[in-house]
Structure formats: structure tokens, C-alpha cells
Motif scaffolding. Structure first.
Motif, mmCIF file in Angstrom:
data_model
loop_
_atom_site.group_PDB
_atom_site.id
_atom_site.type_symbol
_atom_site.label_atom_id
_atom_site.label_comp_id
_atom_site.label_asym_id
_atom_site.label_seq_id
_atom_site.Cartn_x
_atom_site.Cartn_y
_atom_site.Cartn_z
ATOM 1 N N LEU A 19 0.824 -1.210 0.000
ATOM 2 C CA LEU A 19 0.000 0.000 0.000
ATOM 3 C C LEU A 19 0.859 1.262 0.000
ATOM 4 O O LEU A 19 0.524 2.243 -0.675
ATOM 5 C CB LEU A 19 -0.962 -0.015 1.183
ATOM 6 N N ALA A 20 1.974 1.233 0.718
ATOM 7 C CA ALA A 20 2.854 2.406 0.761
ATOM 8 C C ALA A 20 3.553 2.617 -0.579
ATOM 9 O O ALA A 20 3.671 3.737 -1.062
ATOM 10 C CB ALA A 20 3.891 2.250 1.870
ATOM 11 N N TRP A 21 4.015 1.537 -1.179
ATOM 12 C CA TRP A 21 4.788 1.656 -2.418
ATOM 13 C C TRP A 21 3.925 1.853 -3.648
ATOM 14 O O TRP A 21 4.322 2.552 -4.578
ATOM 15 C CB TRP A 21 5.644 0.419 -2.615
ATOM 16 N N TYR A 22 2.757 1.200 -3.675
ATOM 17 C CA TYR A 22 1.950 1.204 -4.899
ATOM 18 C C TYR A 22 0.541 1.754 -4.724
ATOM 19 O O TYR A 22 -0.139 2.003 -5.709
ATOM 20 C CB TYR A 22 1.868 -0.219 -5.477
ATOM 21 N N ILE A 42 4.589 11.323 -1.150
ATOM 22 C CA ILE A 42 5.747 10.740 -0.450
ATOM 23 C C ILE A 42 5.498 10.710 1.055
ATOM 24 O O ILE A 42 5.740 9.682 1.712
ATOM 25 C CB ILE A 42 7.030 11.517 -0.778
ATOM 26 N N LEU A 43 5.007 11.781 1.617
ATOM 27 C CA LEU A 43 4.759 11.834 3.061
ATOM 28 C C LEU A 43 3.695 10.835 3.494
ATOM 29 O O LEU A 43 3.836 10.158 4.521
ATOM 30 C CB LEU A 43 4.377 13.251 3.484
ATOM 31 N N ILE A 44 2.643 10.720 2.713
ATOM 32 C CA ILE A 44 1.599 9.736 3.028
ATOM 33 C C ILE A 44 2.163 8.318 2.938
ATOM 34 O O ILE A 44 1.899 7.477 3.799
ATOM 35 C CB ILE A 44 0.380 9.923 2.105
ATOM 36 N N SER A 45 2.956 8.066 1.909
ATOM 37 C CA SER A 45 3.564 6.736 1.758
ATOM 38 C C SER A 45 4.485 6.425 2.934
ATOM 39 O O SER A 45 4.514 5.294 3.421
ATOM 40 C CB SER A 45 4.328 6.645 0.438
ATOM 41 N N TRP A 46 5.251 7.409 3.398
ATOM 42 C CA TRP A 46 6.111 7.191 4.560
ATOM 43 C C TRP A 46 5.290 6.870 5.806
ATOM 44 O O TRP A 46 5.688 6.025 6.608
ATOM 45 C CB TRP A 46 6.961 8.418 4.831
ATOM 46 N N CYS A 47 4.174 7.539 5.955
ATOM 47 C CA CYS A 47 3.307 7.261 7.110
ATOM 48 C C CYS A 47 2.782 5.829 7.071
ATOM 49 O O CYS A 47 2.731 5.150 8.097
ATOM 50 C CB CYS A 47 2.157 8.256 7.156
ATOM 51 N N VAL A 48 2.412 5.364 5.894
ATOM 52 C CA VAL A 48 1.943 3.981 5.750
ATOM 53 C C VAL A 48 3.108 3.014 5.965
ATOM 54 O O VAL A 48 2.963 1.985 6.631
ATOM 55 C CB VAL A 48 1.278 3.764 4.373
#
Length: 122
Positions: A19-22, A42-48
Motif C-alpha cells: 500500500l505504501a509503495w503502490y 511521499i509523506l503519506i507513503s512514509w506514514c503507511v
């Protein structure tokens, strides 16, 4: 049991990783996130991804022989790769609905099973 817990933690970790990467690719297809700036994605992906590590680190520490687990570091890495590809394939096929299984995907999974066999061979 430690081996089973390790694999289960790796599965949960890989759900978050996928989910974070894709996930942002699927999210960008919606009107909600279509025009979000890259930094926000990017920030949302880092949070996930933070939650990925909450499960990944304990999985590795629980599974490694040095901490009483059943796997050496190479076995852990191969298990991680296989779990990662299986979770990724399931998510993109059933949740994202952007891919369909073909014969070459099945052949690749057979090769992965062979890799697991060889890495666990004495």
C-alpha cells in the motif's frame, strides 16, 4: 510457532509495504488524489510504511536463529521476498484490479517455490 508468527508478521508488513509503495498509484486514479503534489504522496507513503516496519522488524527479530527463531538470515530474506510477491500479486489482482494472472506469472511462482526449496535444503 516462532516460524509461523514470523511469516504472519511478514504478511501484515507486506500489506502495508504494498500500500505504501503502490497504493498511491491507485489513489491517483481517483478524483480525490489526482492532482496531489509528489511531496504529499511521499509523506503519506512514509506514514503507511511506518506500519510496515512495526511488523517487519519484530518478524525478523523473532524469526532469526540468533534470537531463538528457526531461520538463518538468508532464509528470512527469501521468505520475505516470496511473501512480498504473493501479497503484491493478491493486492493488485483483487484490490487494485489492475492485473490478471497469466501463465508466466504461475511459472515465476513455481521458480520462487524452487528457490525456497533450495535455500532450506541442507
Amino acid at each position: 510457532m516462532q516460524g509461523l508468527y514470523t511469516v504472519l508478521l511478514l504478511v501484515v508488513s507486506n500489506v502495508f509495504m504494498t500500500l505504501a509503495w503502490y497504493g498511491h498509484l491507485k489513489l491517483s486514479q481517483t478524483e480525490l488524489a489526482k492532482d496531489w503534489p509528489l511531496l504529499a504522496i511521499i509523506l503519506i507513503s512514509w506514514c503507511v510504511a511506518f506500519f510496515e516496519y512495526i511488523f517487519l522488524i519484530p518478524a525478523n527479530r523473532l524469526g532469526i536463529i540468533d534470537n531463538g527463531g528457526p531461520f538463518n538470515i538468508i532464509q528470512l530474506r527469501v521468505i520475505q521476498e516470496v511473501v512480498s510477491l504473493i501479497v503484491f500479486s493478491l493486492i493488485v489482482t483483487f484490490l487494485f484490479k489492475t492485473a490478471t494472472f497469466q501463465w508466466n506469472h504461475i511459472a515465476a511462482f513455481i521458480c520462487l517455490v524452487a528457490a525456497v526449496y533450495f535455500v532450506f535444503m541442507k
